[in-house]
Design a protein around this motif. Sequence first.
Motif, PDB file in Angstrom:
ATOM      1  N   ASP A   5     -22.135 -24.120  -3.842  1.00  0.00           N
ATOM      2  CA  ASP A   5     -22.424 -23.174  -2.770  1.00  0.00           C
ATOM      3  C   ASP A   5     -22.453 -23.868  -1.410  1.00  0.00           C
ATOM      4  O   ASP A   5     -21.976 -23.334  -0.413  1.00  0.00           O
ATOM      5  N   ASP A   6     -23.029 -25.064  -1.378  1.00  0.00           N
ATOM      6  CA  ASP A   6     -23.053 -25.820  -0.124  1.00  0.00           C
ATOM      7  C   ASP A   6     -21.641 -26.162   0.345  1.00  0.00           C
ATOM      8  O   ASP A   6     -21.339 -26.093   1.539  1.00  0.00           O
ATOM      9  N   ARG A   8     -18.921 -24.461  -0.293  1.00  0.00           N
ATOM     10  CA  ARG A   8     -18.302 -23.213   0.195  1.00  0.00           C
ATOM     11  C   ARG A   8     -18.786 -22.871   1.591  1.00  0.00           C
ATOM     12  O   ARG A   8     -17.999 -22.475   2.455  1.00  0.00           O
ATOM     13  N   LEU A   9     -20.102 -22.996   1.818  1.00  0.00           N
ATOM     14  CA  LEU A   9     -20.646 -22.686   3.139  1.00  0.00           C
ATOM     15  C   LEU A   9     -20.125 -23.661   4.195  1.00  0.00           C
ATOM     16  O   LEU A   9     -19.813 -23.263   5.316  1.00  0.00           O
ATOM     17  N   THR A  10     -20.012 -24.926   3.838  1.00  0.00           N
ATOM     18  CA  THR A  10     -19.467 -25.916   4.763  1.00  0.00           C
ATOM     19  C   THR A  10     -18.009 -25.599   5.088  1.00  0.00           C
ATOM     20  O   THR A  10     -17.580 -25.690   6.243  1.00  0.00           O
ATOM     21  N   ALA A  13     -17.948 -22.606   7.435  1.00  0.00           N
ATOM     22  CA  ALA A  13     -18.347 -22.988   8.792  1.00  0.00           C
ATOM     23  C   ALA A  13     -17.210 -23.736   9.498  1.00  0.00           C
ATOM     24  O   ALA A  13     -16.951 -23.511  10.677  1.00  0.00           O
TER      25      ALA A  13
END
Length: 104
Positions: A5-6, A8-10, A13
């Motif tokens: 998940d981290d 994907r979020l990175t 962004a």
Amino acid sequence: MSATDDERLTGLAASLARDDPRFARSLDEGRPAAPREYRRLRGWSWLAVATAALIAGVVLPHGLLLAAGLVLAGLSAQLFDPHLSRPHLSRPHLSRLRGRRPRG
């Protein structure tokens, strides 16, 4: 949150910062600005100028002014394209041609 998940979020962004840096910067500052797709002041301004030229060309029977108003109206419609400043997204056929050398 898991590592996936981290990642994907990175990635999201980074993609947002690449596509619309002004919007990404405003989110970091805590005061969100309108995304690029909703910033169309320049398009509306040129459309108003084109409409004024069209009306003036009709009121004063002046063909060149009328034609200039029509051309400006067509050009100002292009300013409403949200992918205008990102040519690699709006014209994919050109990006393929740039890598080739001319024959001859």
